[in-house]
Design an enzyme around this catalytic site. Sequence first.
Site, PDB file in Angstrom:
ATOM      1  N   LYS A  47       0.844  -1.203   0.000  1.00 30.38           N
ATOM      2  CA  LYS A  47       0.000   0.000   0.000  1.00 30.38           C
ATOM      3  C   LYS A  47       0.876   1.249   0.000  1.00 30.38           C
ATOM      4  O   LYS A  47       2.071   1.180   0.315  1.00 30.38           O
ATOM      5  CB  LYS A  47      -0.914  -0.026   1.224  1.00 30.38           C
ATOM      6  CG  LYS A  47      -0.174  -0.017   2.558  1.00 30.38           C
ATOM      7  CD  LYS A  47      -1.116  -0.345   3.720  1.00 30.38           C
ATOM      8  CE  LYS A  47      -0.362  -0.317   5.043  1.00 30.38           C
ATOM      9  NZ  LYS A  47      -1.198  -0.784   6.159  1.00 30.38           N
ATOM     10  N   ARG A 145     -11.170  -0.277  14.373  1.00 30.84           N
ATOM     11  CA  ARG A 145     -10.932   0.557  13.207  1.00 30.84           C
ATOM     12  C   ARG A 145     -11.825  -0.005  12.095  1.00 30.84           C
ATOM     13  O   ARG A 145     -12.847   0.560  11.786  1.00 30.84           O
ATOM     14  CB  ARG A 145      -9.436   0.516  12.865  1.00 30.84           C
ATOM     15  CG  ARG A 145      -8.952   1.696  12.084  1.00 30.84           C
ATOM     16  CD  ARG A 145      -7.442   1.682  11.925  1.00 30.84           C
ATOM     17  NE  ARG A 145      -6.942   0.465  11.276  1.00 30.84           N
ATOM     18  CZ  ARG A 145      -5.707   0.322  10.823  1.00 30.84           C
ATOM     19  NH1 ARG A 145      -4.818   1.303  10.938  1.00 30.84           N
ATOM     20  NH2 ARG A 145      -5.324  -0.803  10.250  1.00 30.84           N
ATOM     21  N   TYR A 265      15.560  29.683   9.283  1.00 28.97           N
ATOM     22  CA  TYR A 265      14.371  30.343   9.852  1.00 28.97           C
ATOM     23  C   TYR A 265      14.360  30.244  11.372  1.00 28.97           C
ATOM     24  O   TYR A 265      14.710  29.200  11.943  1.00 28.97           O
ATOM     25  CB  TYR A 265      13.100  29.666   9.350  1.00 28.97           C
ATOM     26  CG  TYR A 265      12.729  29.990   7.933  1.00 28.97           C
ATOM     27  CD1 TYR A 265      12.445  31.298   7.532  1.00 28.97           C
ATOM     28  CD2 TYR A 265      12.653  28.979   6.983  1.00 28.97           C
ATOM     29  CE1 TYR A 265      12.079  31.579   6.227  1.00 28.97           C
ATOM     30  CE2 TYR A 265      12.293  29.250   5.672  1.00 28.97           C
ATOM     31  CZ  TYR A 265      12.015  30.559   5.299  1.00 28.97           C
ATOM     32  OH  TYR A 265      11.661  30.830   4.018  1.00 28.97           O
ATOM     33  N   MET A 317      11.291  24.565   3.329  1.00 32.52           N
ATOM     34  CA  MET A 317      10.482  23.818   2.368  1.00 32.52           C
ATOM     35  C   MET A 317      11.350  23.057   1.366  1.00 32.52           C
ATOM     36  O   MET A 317      11.104  21.885   1.071  1.00 32.52           O
ATOM     37  CB  MET A 317       9.540  24.766   1.622  1.00 32.52           C
ATOM     38  CG  MET A 317       8.597  24.039   0.674  1.00 32.52           C
ATOM     39  SD  MET A 317       7.595  25.166  -0.298  1.00 32.52           S
ATOM     40  CE  MET A 317       6.544  25.868   0.956  1.00 32.52           C
TER      41      MET A 317
END
Length: 376
Positions: A47, A145, A265, A317
């Site tokens: 998956k 679930r 940053y 980013m």
Amino acid sequence: MPAVQPLPAGTPDLAGGVLTIDLAALVANWRALAARLAPAACAGVVKADAYGCGAAEAGRALRAAGCTTFFVALPAEGRALRAAVPDAAIYVLNGLPQGAAETFATARLRPVIGDLGELAEWEAFVARTGWSEGAALHLDTGMNRLGLRPEEARALALRPRGQPPVSLVMSHFACADEKDHPMTARQIALFREVRALFPGVPASLANSAGVFLGPEAHFDLARPGYALYGGNPTPWTANPMRPVVRLDLRIIQARTVPPGETVGYGARWTAPATRRIAVVSAGYADGLLRAASARPGARVLGYAGGVACPLVGRISMDLAAFDVTDAPADAVQRGDTIALLSERFGVDDYAEAAGTIGYEVLTSLGRRYRRVHVGG
Ligand SMILES: *Cc1c(COP(=O)(O)O)cnc(C)c1O
């Protein structure tokens, strides 16, 4: 694992990093799990694009090694996988979306049926078409679930019109990766009881960690995913699996930072002395989870020229910075690479630094890297 594959001479590498997937290691991991499981069988969970490793490539490699049963999460994943493994059984874990039975049949996908409404829809389809490829019945043993509750399973098994047309009954562990968690033994006992309601139907319970719980967790078929891709299925001890994923990040600039100046940053990292900083062309948009930079005490280590180079400052980013002061100067020039995920600092190590699990590191691996499959 082989390092970065060179491009043909004269071809510039435009990607910010190279993601190398070692299919030979993947197959070795599958064989090791299969050997541990025998006489139970070993499926392959592919998956989420095989946990970021490429479902078609992983599927083909595993099928060639003898894997005949695969699990995906979504029907679209199953359809794509079908082309790679034409003759294998493909189960779709998230089950049958409304009205999708025809679509499943066209690609010979088997839904993992997790509630009675879904089952009714599937049975109507099977009755109408004679479809006999198979389906799994998910029996919940405590995770809450997906899956039928034990009392629903008992009622289903005893209903007058007979047993549902399924080729597998399965359940899923909630805590198998926590050593000796009491819920695991309870789930095994409950699954033994509910699977017996469907005599003659093969049963499956174990994920990667479940494979290491011993034969009482194995039943007929195990469903490992994470361990195939080199993740540690036994977090309380050394990783028995071979690393599959290697990530080499391209240095686009190296610079000297004087003492007292900061990097990135938020000015979260201050150079304690004159430091050499390499800036690489990858960031959180490429799946370098930003949390790994923001946690006090967390240490992400890249490797350049065989030397550990700590990640410094916040991950941006599209950029991240490493302190390469201790690395050989000729290994950390513009165009060189820093190995972020490797034998020395792997998926589980990065996850720990980011306060998450390796599953998330793998499935976050970005699409901007040059992806290379080796050993296939
Ligand atoms: C993802 C998944 C698996 C594989 O789990 P791993 O821990 O990656 O081995 C097995 N079964 C189900 C139901 C899953 O959702």
